[in-house]
Design a protein around this motif. Structure first.
Motif, PDB file in Angstrom:
ATOM      1  N   CYS A   1       0.815  -1.222   0.000  1.00 31.30           N
ATOM      2  CA  CYS A   1       0.000   0.000   0.000  1.00 31.30           C
ATOM      3  C   CYS A   1       0.845   1.267   0.000  1.00 31.30           C
ATOM      4  CB  CYS A   1      -0.940  -0.013   1.197  1.00 31.30           C
ATOM      5  SG  CYS A   1      -2.050  -1.447   1.199  1.00 31.30           S
TER       6      CYS A   1
ATOM      7  N   THR B   1       1.320  -1.955   4.871  1.00 36.03           N
ATOM      8  CA  THR B   1       1.369  -0.498   4.835  1.00 36.03           C
ATOM      9  C   THR B   1       2.416  -0.009   5.820  1.00 36.03           C
ATOM     10  OG1 THR B   1       0.033   1.521   4.947  1.00 36.03           O
ATOM     11  CG2 THR B   1      -0.461  -0.187   6.568  1.00 36.03           C
TER      12      THR B   1
ATOM     13  N   TYR C   1       3.794   6.049   4.401  1.00 33.77           N
ATOM     14  CA  TYR C   1       3.384   5.878   3.010  1.00 33.77           C
ATOM     15  C   TYR C   1       2.347   6.922   2.615  1.00 33.77           C
ATOM     16  CZ  TYR C   1       5.620   1.222   3.065  1.00 33.77           C
ATOM     17  OH  TYR C   1       6.505   0.175   3.157  1.00 33.77           O
TER      18      TYR C   1
ATOM     19  N   SER D   1      -1.739   6.450   4.020  1.00 37.09           N
ATOM     20  CA  SER D   1      -1.994   5.071   3.619  1.00 37.09           C
ATOM     21  C   SER D   1      -2.787   4.286   4.665  1.00 37.09           C
ATOM     22  CB  SER D   1      -0.667   4.359   3.343  1.00 37.09           C
ATOM     23  OG  SER D   1      -0.868   3.021   2.957  1.00 37.09           O
TER      24      SER D   1
ATOM     25  N   THR E   1       1.781  -3.383   9.427  1.00 34.06           N
ATOM     26  CA  THR E   1       2.319  -2.027   9.354  1.00 34.06           C
ATOM     27  C   THR E   1       3.654  -2.019  10.083  1.00 34.06           C
ATOM     28  OG1 THR E   1       1.802   0.334   9.494  1.00 34.06           O
ATOM     29  CG2 THR E   1       1.197  -1.032  11.385  1.00 34.06           C
TER      30      THR E   1
END
Length: 279
Positions: free
Chosen positions: A16, A48, A52, A57, A78
Motif C-alpha cells: 500500500c 502499509t 506511506y 496510507s 504495518t
C-alpha cells in the motif's frame, strides 16, 4: 496456506505505497474496488506503513478495507518507522495512533522499518526491541518482524542477537539477487540459516523489471516481464509473501493472474533471467 503463518492464504500481498491517484489525491473509490477484487481472488495480505503516501496510507486502509470487512478476513501489516516517533516514550502513543488510524485492535505483523546497522544501534539504545516484545505479549502484535536494507553480515548479527524476530522483509528480485550492494541473495541465505521466513518487497524493482528494454523483453518466451519478476521472488525457498505496489486495477489483475495459480520458475526460465540481467 503456508507452514510458517497459516493465516496467510496465498503468497502474494497488496503493498500500500503506490495507490492509484487522481492528481494529488488517492483514488479511494478505485482502491476499494481493488481491495474487493484482491480478497475475492483469495488473497488476504495487506502491507502499509505510517509514512506511506505522506501519512495517508493507513487511513485509506481503514476506509477501504478494515471498516468494510470482518477482521478475520485479512492479514494486516504495518511498521514502526523512524521519524514517526520521538524517543522510546513516543513509541506507544504512535502505536496506539496506528491502531486507531487503521481501525483495528491488533496488527497481524508489525515490522521494525528499514533496519540497517545504524538503526539497529539506535533502536537497541532506545529499547525498541523490548517495547515491541511487550506489545506482542499484550496481544497487540501477533508477529514481530523487520524490513531490512543492509549487508548480510549485519542481518546475521541482528537475527543472532534477536531470535524473537519472526520474519524478515527483504528487497529481493533477480537483479538485486547478485548486486554486491543490495545483497538480496546473501541476505536470503542468512534468513535460511536462521530459519526465518522471508517477505519480499520490490520484486519488480520499482517497476523497472516490468518495463524491460525491448531486447531483454524479447528474450522471455511467454508471460509478461512483471510475471517473471514475481515468480522469481516467489520461487525462492522460505519466501512466504511477495508484495507489489499496484497503482491501478489492471496491474492488480495481471499480478493476480500470475500468482493465483503460482508456478515456480523452472531451470530453463532461470537461465533466461540470468541472460536478461546482462542486457
Amino acid at each position: 496456506m503456508n507452514t510458517f503463518f497459516p493465516e496467510i492464504k496465498k503468497n502474494f500481498g497488496f503493498g500500500c505505497m503506490r495507490f492509484p491517484m487522481i492528481g494529488e489525491e488517492i483514488d479511494e473509490a478505485q482502491v476499494a474496488r481493488m481491495v474487493d477484487a484482491f480478497l475475492a481472488a483469495g488473497f488476504n495480505y495487506f502491507d502499509t506503513a505510517k509514512p506511506y503516501h505522506g501519512g495517508r496510507s493507513e487511513g485509506v486502509l481503514r476506509r477501504c478495507l478494515t471498516s468494510r470487512y470482518p477482521r478475520e478476513s485479512y492479514v494486516l501489516t504495518t511498521k514502526l518507522s523512524p521519524g514517526s516517533f520521538e524517543g522510546a516514550r513516543g513509541v506507544r502513543p504512535m502505536f496506539e495512533g496506528q491502531l486507531k488510524e487503521c481501525g483495528v485492535e491488533y496488527f497481524d505483523f508489525y515490522l521494525l522499518h528499514a533496519m540497517n546497522a545504524q538503526r539497529y544501534e539506535d533502536f537497541t539504545e532506545m529499547g525498541i526491541f523490548d517495547i515491541a516484545k511487550a506489545l506482542k505479549a499484550e496481544g497487540k502484535i501477533r508477529h514481530l518482524g523487520m524490513s531490512f536494507h543492509d549487508t548480510a553480515e549485519v542481518l546475521d548479527r541482528i537475527l543472532t542477537e534477536h531470535p524473537e524476530i519472526e520474519a524478515v522483509q527483504l528487497q529481493l528480485n533477480y537483479v538485486d539477487w547478485i548486486d554486491p550492494k543490495v545483497q538480496s541473495g546473501l541476505c536470503h541465505a542468512v534468513c535460511r540459516k536462521h530459519g526465518k521466513p522471508v517477505l519480499v518487497m520490490e520484486p519488480v524493482k520499482g517497476g523497472s523489471l516490468a518495463n524491460l528494454p525491448e531486447k531483454a523483453a524479447a528474450m522471455l518466451p511467454k508471460g509478461s516481464p512483471a510475471s517473471y519478476a514475481l515468480r522469481f521472488a516467489a520461487s525462492q525457498e522460505g519466501v512466504v509473501m511477495v508484495l507489489s505496489g499496484m497503482s491501478d486495477r489492471a496491474q492488480m489483475e495481471e499480478n493476480i493472474a500470475t500468482m493465483a495459480d503460482f508456478r515456480p520458475l523452472d531451470e530453463e526460465e532461470l537461465e533466461i533471467l540470468d541472460r536478461v540481467r546482462t542486457v
